[in-house]
Design a protein around this motif. Sequence first.
Motif, PDB file in Angstrom:
ATOM      1  N   GLU A  65       0.718  -1.350  -0.064  1.00 23.75           N
ATOM      2  CA  GLU A  65      -0.100  -0.217   0.012  1.00 23.75           C
ATOM      3  C   GLU A  65       0.834   1.290  -0.168  1.00 23.75           C
ATOM      4  O   GLU A  65       0.561   2.265  -0.547  1.00 23.75           O
ATOM      5  N   LEU A  66       2.097   1.222   0.640  1.00 23.94           N
ATOM      6  CA  LEU A  66       2.834   2.421   0.623  1.00 23.94           C
ATOM      7  C   LEU A  66       3.882   2.536  -0.634  1.00 23.94           C
ATOM      8  O   LEU A  66       4.157   3.697  -0.731  1.00 23.94           O
ATOM      9  N   LEU A  67       4.032   1.673  -1.134  1.00 21.15           N
ATOM     10  CA  LEU A  67       4.808   1.461  -2.314  1.00 21.15           C
ATOM     11  C   LEU A  67       4.607   2.455  -3.237  1.00 21.15           C
ATOM     12  O   LEU A  67       5.849   3.525  -3.688  1.00 21.15           O
ATOM     13  N   PRO A  68       3.584   2.730  -3.770  1.00 23.64           N
ATOM     14  CA  PRO A  68       3.122   3.977  -5.017  1.00 23.64           C
ATOM     15  C   PRO A  68       3.309   5.384  -4.222  1.00 23.64           C
ATOM     16  O   PRO A  68       3.824   6.249  -4.794  1.00 23.64           O
ATOM     17  N   LEU A  69       3.113   5.591  -2.919  1.00 24.15           N
ATOM     18  CA  LEU A  69       3.445   6.849  -2.384  1.00 24.15           C
ATOM     19  C   LEU A  69       4.775   6.844  -2.187  1.00 24.15           C
ATOM     20  O   LEU A  69       5.273   8.041  -2.344  1.00 24.15           O
ATOM     21  N   LEU A  70       5.517   5.986  -1.666  1.00 23.72           N
ATOM     22  CA  LEU A  70       6.941   6.148  -1.456  1.00 23.72           C
ATOM     23  C   LEU A  70       7.597   6.469  -2.947  1.00 23.72           C
ATOM     24  O   LEU A  70       8.726   7.184  -2.852  1.00 23.72           O
ATOM     25  N   ARG A  71       7.001   5.654  -3.896  1.00 22.72           N
ATOM     26  CA  ARG A  71       7.824   5.866  -5.195  1.00 22.72           C
ATOM     27  C   ARG A  71       7.596   7.278  -5.683  1.00 22.72           C
ATOM     28  O   ARG A  71       8.341   7.960  -6.323  1.00 22.72           O
ATOM     29  N   LYS A  72       6.358   7.786  -5.533  1.00 24.09           N
ATOM     30  CA  LYS A  72       6.018   9.416  -5.700  1.00 24.09           C
ATOM     31  C   LYS A  72       6.888  10.196  -4.819  1.00 24.09           C
ATOM     32  O   LYS A  72       7.495  11.288  -5.469  1.00 24.09           O
ATOM     33  N   SER A  73       6.922   9.947  -3.713  1.00 23.67           N
ATOM     34  CA  SER A  73       7.984  10.793  -2.647  1.00 23.67           C
ATOM     35  C   SER A  73       9.418  10.706  -3.419  1.00 23.67           C
ATOM     36  O   SER A  73      10.032  11.764  -3.289  1.00 23.67           O
ATOM     37  N   LEU A  74       9.664   9.625  -3.736  1.00 25.97           N
ATOM     38  CA  LEU A  74      11.032   9.444  -4.167  1.00 25.97           C
ATOM     39  C   LEU A  74      11.298  10.279  -5.470  1.00 25.97           C
ATOM     40  O   LEU A  74      12.244  11.080  -5.588  1.00 25.97           O
ATOM     41  N   ARG A  75      10.394  10.254  -6.361  1.00 27.16           N
ATOM     42  CA  ARG A  75      10.418  10.939  -7.714  1.00 27.16           C
ATOM     43  C   ARG A  75      10.427  12.428  -7.420  1.00 27.16           C
ATOM     44  O   ARG A  75      11.216  13.324  -7.927  1.00 27.16           O
ATOM     45  N   ASP A  76       9.446  12.618  -6.358  1.00 27.62           N
ATOM     46  CA  ASP A  76       9.324  14.228  -6.136  1.00 27.62           C
ATOM     47  C   ASP A  76      10.763  14.919  -5.686  1.00 27.62           C
ATOM     48  O   ASP A  76      11.112  15.775  -5.693  1.00 27.62           O
ATOM     49  N   MET A  77      11.301  13.893  -4.591  1.00 25.90           N
ATOM     50  CA  MET A  77      12.586  14.512  -3.950  1.00 25.90           C
ATOM     51  C   MET A  77      13.691  14.838  -4.974  1.00 25.90           C
ATOM     52  O   MET A  77      14.439  15.469  -4.740  1.00 25.90           O
ATOM     53  N   GLU A  78      13.680  13.578  -5.772  1.00 27.03           N
ATOM     54  CA  GLU A  78      14.841  13.495  -6.698  1.00 27.03           C
ATOM     55  C   GLU A  78      14.569  14.671  -7.467  1.00 27.03           C
ATOM     56  O   GLU A  78      15.685  15.338  -8.121  1.00 27.03           O
ATOM     57  N   ASN A  79      13.599  15.101  -8.053  1.00 32.31           N
ATOM     58  CA  ASN A  79      13.182  16.247  -8.867  1.00 32.31           C
ATOM     59  C   ASN A  79      13.692  17.540  -8.084  1.00 32.31           C
ATOM     60  O   ASN A  79      14.256  18.249  -8.712  1.00 32.31           O
ATOM     61  N   VAL A  80      13.415  17.676  -6.790  1.00 32.23           N
ATOM     62  CA  VAL A  80      13.579  18.686  -5.903  1.00 32.23           C
ATOM     63  C   VAL A  80      15.287  18.943  -5.737  1.00 32.23           C
ATOM     64  O   VAL A  80      15.657  20.053  -6.093  1.00 32.23           O
ATOM     65  N   LEU A  81      15.903  17.794  -5.851  1.00 28.63           N
ATOM     66  CA  LEU A  81      17.424  17.904  -5.737  1.00 28.63           C
ATOM     67  C   LEU A  81      18.018  18.334  -6.948  1.00 28.63           C
ATOM     68  O   LEU A  81      18.915  19.027  -7.081  1.00 28.63           O
ATOM     69  N   ARG A  82      17.348  17.660  -8.103  1.00 28.27           N
ATOM     70  CA  ARG A  82      17.938  17.960  -9.471  1.00 28.27           C
ATOM     71  C   ARG A  82      17.670  19.327  -9.749  1.00 28.27           C
ATOM     72  O   ARG A  82      18.661  20.038 -10.188  1.00 28.27           O
ATOM     73  N   ASP A  83      16.558  19.995  -9.366  1.00 27.53           N
ATOM     74  CA  ASP A  83      16.373  21.329  -9.752  1.00 27.53           C
ATOM     75  C   ASP A  83      17.380  22.258  -8.981  1.00 27.53           C
ATOM     76  O   ASP A  83      17.795  23.300  -9.222  1.00 27.53           O
ATOM     77  N   ALA A  84      17.497  21.875  -7.451  1.00 26.99           N
ATOM     78  CA  ALA A  84      18.325  22.604  -6.598  1.00 26.99           C
ATOM     79  C   ALA A  84      19.771  22.569  -6.942  1.00 26.99           C
ATOM     80  O   ALA A  84      20.392  23.613  -6.929  1.00 26.99           O
ATOM     81  N   ARG A  85      20.150  21.516  -7.572  1.00 27.85           N
ATOM     82  CA  ARG A  85      21.821  21.506  -7.953  1.00 27.85           C
ATOM     83  C   ARG A  85      21.705  22.448  -9.372  1.00 27.85           C
ATOM     84  O   ARG A  85      22.593  22.846  -9.473  1.00 27.85           O
ATOM     85  N   ALA A  86      20.769  22.265 -10.178  1.00 31.98           N
ATOM     86  CA  ALA A  86      20.656  23.144 -11.237  1.00 31.98           C
ATOM     87  C   ALA A  86      20.855  24.807 -10.821  1.00 31.98           C
ATOM     88  O   ALA A  86      21.724  25.548 -11.429  1.00 31.98           O
ATOM     89  N   LEU A  87      20.180  25.023 -10.066  1.00 35.06           N
ATOM     90  CA  LEU A  87      20.348  26.291  -9.559  1.00 35.06           C
ATOM     91  C   LEU A  87      21.434  26.673  -8.808  1.00 35.06           C
ATOM     92  O   LEU A  87      22.151  27.670  -9.204  1.00 35.06           O
ATOM     93  N   GLY A  88      22.015  25.827  -8.100  1.00 35.48           N
ATOM     94  CA  GLY A  88      23.330  25.909  -7.266  1.00 35.48           C
ATOM     95  C   GLY A  88      24.362  25.934  -8.359  1.00 35.48           C
ATOM     96  O   GLY A  88      25.361  26.780  -8.182  1.00 35.48           O
ATOM     97  N   GLU A  89      24.316  25.237  -9.491  1.00 31.35           N
ATOM     98  CA  GLU A  89      25.672  25.389 -10.564  1.00 31.35           C
ATOM     99  C   GLU A  89      25.141  26.271 -11.619  1.00 31.35           C
ATOM    100  O   GLU A  89      25.957  26.299 -12.395  1.00 31.35           O
ATOM    101  N   GLY A  90      24.155  27.117 -11.454  1.00 30.87           N
ATOM    102  CA  GLY A  90      23.953  28.021 -12.675  1.00 30.87           C
ATOM    103  C   GLY A  90      23.382  27.550 -13.753  1.00 30.87           C
ATOM    104  O   GLY A  90      23.480  28.196 -14.780  1.00 30.87           O
ATOM    105  N   GLU A  91      22.679  26.598 -13.839  1.00 32.66           N
ATOM    106  CA  GLU A  91      22.275  25.902 -14.881  1.00 32.66           C
ATOM    107  C   GLU A  91      20.567  26.270 -15.318  1.00 32.66           C
ATOM    108  O   GLU A  91      20.203  25.722 -16.118  1.00 32.66           O
TER     109      GLU A  91
END
Length: 297
Positions: A65-91
Motif C-alpha cells: 500500500e505504501l509503495l506507490p506513495l513512496l515511489r511518488k515521494s522518491l520522484r518528487d524529492m529527486e526532482n527537487v534535488l535535481r532542480d536545486a543542483r541546477a540552481l546551485g550550479e547556475g544551470e
Amino acid sequence: MDLNLRDIRALVAVAEAGSFTRAAERLHLSQPALTVQIRRLEEAVGARLLDRNSRNVALTTTGRELLPLLRKSLRDMENVLRDARALGEGESGTIRIACLPTFAASALPELIIGMKHDVPRVTFQIRDVVASTVNALVREEEVDIGLTGGDVPDPMLEVLHAGVDRLVVVCPGEHPFASMRRIGVSDLAQVPLVLTAPGTSVRAVVDAALSQWSGPLDIACEPTYMMTAVAMVRAGLGVTILPETAREVRAEPGLVSKEINDPAFVRSIAIVKKRGRTLPSITGKFVQLMRQSVRTR
C-alpha cells in the motif's frame, strides 16, 4: 524519525528487484547496509514493510500500500534535488536585473541571447529605469543586480564592475555641428539644447560639464526619455546630448552624432548588487557576460 531519501530508495529497489542481493548491487551497497536502511524506514513508518526468508523477499500488505506513495515521494524529492543542483550550479533560474534604458536597448538583448544559448533554462525579469530607481530596486532587493549610472555613494550597494559611457552631441545632418571636427562647451552654449530631465544620470553629467560655462544656456526642452529627445532634435528644436551607446542615437538616419571635445562628458556606469547578499549562481554567470560589454576608461 524523519523519512530518509536513501531509505526510501532502498525499499523501492528491493521491491523492484525482488531480491536483497540484486537491490544491493543496483545501489552499490553491501547487503548489511541495505538491511539497515530497510529497518530504519520500517521504524520511521512504524510498520513492517518486507517479509524475508532464506529464499525470497516480498512486500507486506502495508508495504504494497505504501509503495506507490513512496515511489511518488522518491520522484518528487529527486526532482527537487535535481532542480536545486541546477540552481546551485547556475544551470537554471531567473535573472532579476534593473538597468538603464540605454543598456536595455543596446547591449542587453545580445547578452540575453548569449546567455540563453549557454543556459537554455534561464529566464529574465527586466526593469529598465533611471539610475536612481535602479539603485532603489537593488537596495530593496526587488532585483539582484543593477546597471546604474553616475557615482554610487550608497553604502548598501557594492560595485561589481565600473565603466564609462561617453556622451555625444546628436544633431540634424544639416546642422553646422555636423561638419565640425571639434565641438566644445563654448559651441554647445551657442545653440538651443534638448536635455534629458533633471534627475537622470545623463543630465547630471551634462549639468556638471556645462557648469564650466559662466554665461546663460538656451535649454529648449527637457524630456524624460531619450527617444523623445531625439524626436525633438528631428523636429528642429535644438541638439541633444546622449550616451554614444544609446540606440536612439542611431535610430534616425537624418541625424548624426559628434564627439564632444571635453573629457567631462563621460558618464560613469556600474554593475551593482546589494552589499552582503550572495548572488544566485546563474546571476553571477550573467555578471561575467555584462563585464565584457561595459566599456572601461
